[in-house]
Design an enzyme around this catalytic site. Structure first.
Site, PDB file in Angstrom:
ATOM      1  N   HIS A 130       0.768  -0.556  -0.326  1.00 10.27           N
ATOM      2  CA  HIS A 130      -0.045  -0.426   0.170  1.00 10.27           C
ATOM      3  C   HIS A 130       0.830   1.340  -0.001  1.00 10.27           C
ATOM      4  CE1 HIS A 130      -2.320   3.190   1.994  1.00 10.27           C
ATOM      5  NE2 HIS A 130      -3.709   2.100   1.668  1.00 10.27           N
ATOM      6  N   ASP A 207       2.685  -3.873   8.155  1.00 11.80           N
ATOM      7  CA  ASP A 207       2.186  -3.570   7.710  1.00 11.80           C
ATOM      8  C   ASP A 207       0.835  -4.727   7.766  1.00 11.80           C
ATOM      9  OD1 ASP A 207      -0.803  -2.507   7.043  1.00 11.80           O
ATOM     10  OD2 ASP A 207       0.809  -2.282   5.174  1.00 11.80           O
ATOM     11  N   GLN A 210      -4.320  -5.295   6.856  1.00  8.71           N
ATOM     12  CA  GLN A 210      -5.440  -5.950   6.427  1.00  8.71           C
ATOM     13  C   GLN A 210      -5.279  -7.473   6.553  1.00  8.71           C
ATOM     14  OE1 GLN A 210      -7.706  -5.187   4.743  1.00  8.71           O
ATOM     15  NE2 GLN A 210      -7.406  -3.424   3.823  1.00  8.71           N
ATOM     16  N   LYS A 233     -10.661  -0.918  10.530  1.00  5.24           N
ATOM     17  CA  LYS A 233     -10.525  -1.460   9.204  1.00  5.24           C
ATOM     18  C   LYS A 233     -10.814  -3.142  10.798  1.00  5.24           C
ATOM     19  CE  LYS A 233      -7.614  -0.223   6.226  1.00  5.24           C
ATOM     20  NZ  LYS A 233      -8.105   0.069   5.409  1.00  5.24           N
ATOM     21  N   CYS A 371      -4.909   2.437  -3.354  1.00  7.55           N
ATOM     22  CA  CYS A 371      -3.314   3.299  -2.633  1.00  7.55           C
ATOM     23  C   CYS A 371      -2.994   1.751  -2.996  1.00  7.55           C
ATOM     24  CB  CYS A 371      -3.686   3.450  -1.210  1.00  7.55           C
ATOM     25  SG  CYS A 371      -5.028   4.764  -0.925  1.00  7.55           S
TER      26      CYS A 371
END
Ligand SMILES: Cc1ncc(COP(=O)(O)O)c(C=O)c1O
Length: 413
Positions: A130, A207, A210, A233, A371
């Site tokens: 991202h 990261d 998700q 999220k 993104c």
């Protein structure tokens, strides 16, 4: 696509009843919300926690001696313990509240990387990042003379682990890698990545934007130096998230921002900093957001994360099979290990047109670059349409989605 987890074992109808917004209609049709990788909807318990906080406890934290401030502080720090437990960090001192995953990654770039980097050093990311795990590193490389290196991916959207190994060197000062791709759905072999980097003494930032809502995350088992994620999220409010960092690493870093709450003492001659985690939380934070974040992880914690993964994987398989039956549809991202994200394009039809038609059918998806412009470039597409799933989505909703995509084909194909 291989099944990676056990069969679903929770009651989707009961879950749906927890989310008031799912009763909305859109253009006269029942809402089918499949834009969960963008942001998820919020259960009543999160909404109630926010209202309760403002109705009963609202005050600034850590400073006043009055009862409301005491309650607000307790709610704020209590939520930190819930987040700690959710990711299995050793101690709450290792859980820094941030504005979200982006903020967490920028914190690492500015406080960890920038002071350490010199010309010739390298930061290693992957092709499926991202923008929030690309741009902070580009900025810090510009400031220090370091170089950004990129691990390529296969046509299926799998990280080239052979290339990853090849790119690791004495010059690599940090690996910063996406756990689950928001644009392709790929679940990266994060344990292998961390182990290989550590074998060379290289720290790893993950990261987890998700991954945290969809997979069981245990930062001690992963052994990563950092893990960044966003509350919105994972059924919590926007503008709040957390950065996990190992205590020793966080201790070695200067503060990210200066201001109230992050100091122990201030004179014009010398300022000393507060202890962890407060050293990294300058100014009045998003207290209500933190309270909502705590309620969100509490909501998620009632489920077995494996059951959530299984349910979402089942939706993914159903959606992929349905899409592949529609003429002109091409799924982008076919990794064997995928979370509940399906990106696709349709011959001769712009993704924005797909999104607009689906919206008229009540189906919310995302269209665009997600993104992740380098991913779009990698597949030679300007954008994709993306459906992404959450705990409250159903097979019936996937059928509505697939019928709407078939209608797009009839109209434009
Ligand atoms: C993989 C990934 N990383 C980082 C982010 C940035 O998260 P936020 O905008 O909440 O900071 C996102 C958001 O879409 C994402 O999907």
């Amino acid at each position: 696509m291989t099944s990676i987890v056990k069969a679903p074992s929770f009651d989707v109808a009961r879950v749906r009843a927890d989310f008031p917004i799912l009763r909305e209609t859109v253009h006269g049709k029942p809402l089918v919300y499949l834009d969960n990788a963008n942001t998820t909807q919020k259960p009543a318990s999160v909404l109630e926690a926010l209202t309760h906080y403002y109705e009963h406890d609202n005050a600034n934290i850590h400073r006043a001696t009055h009862l409301l401030s005491e309650r607000a502080t307790k709610a704020y720090e209590g939520a930190r313990e819930k987040v700690r437990r959710f990711i299995n960090a050793r101690e709450t001192a290792e859980v820094i509240y941030t504005r979200g995953c982006t903020d967490g990654l920028n914190l690492i770039a500015n406080s960890f990387a920038r002071p350490r980097l010199k010309p010739g050093d390298e930061i290693l990311v992957s092709w499926m990042e991202h923008h929030s795990n690309i741009v902070p590193w580009q900025m810090v490389c510009e400031q220090t003379g370091a170089t950004l290196k990129v691990v390529p991916i296969t046509d299926d959207g799998v990280l080239r682990i052979d290339e990853f190994e090849r790119l690791l060197s004495d010059r690599t000062k940090l690996v910063s890698i996406i756990h689950v791709s928001n644009s392709l759905g790929t679940i990266n072999p994060i344990e292998t990545i961390i182990a290989q980097a550590h074998a060379r003494g290289i720290p790893v930032a993950v990261d987890g934007a998700q991954a945290a809502p969809h997979l069981a995350v245990d930062v001690q088992a992963l052994d990563c130096e950092f893990y960044a994620f966003s509350a919105h999220k994972m059924y919590g409010p926007t503008g709040i998230g957390a950065l996990y960092g190992k205590r020793a690493v966080l201790e070695s870093m200067p503060p990210y921002q200066g201001g109230g709450d992050m100091i122990a003492s201030v004179t014009f001659e010398k300022t000393t900093y507060n202890v962890l985690p407060h050293k990294f939380e300058a100014g009045t934070p998003n207290i209500a957001g933190v309270v909502g974040f705590g309620a969100a992880v509490e909501y998620l914690a009632q489920f077995d994360m494996e059951a959530i993964s299984a349910h979402e994987h089942d939706l993914l398989v159903h959606a992929t099979e349905a899409l592949e039956k529609i003429a002109g549809v091409r799924v982008i991202g076919k990794a064997p290990r995928k979370a509940g994200v399906v990106s696709f394009v349709m011959d001769g039809i712009h993704p924005h047109d797909i999104g607009t038609i689906l919206d008229r059918e009540g189906v919310a998806i995302r269209t665009g670059q997600h993104c992740a412009q380098p991913v779009m470039d990698r597949y030679g597409v300007p954008a994709t349409a993306r459906a992404s799933f959450a705990i409250y989505n159903t097979h019936d909703e996937i059928d509505v989605f697939a019928r709407a995509v078939a209608k797009v084909h009839e109209l434009f194909g």
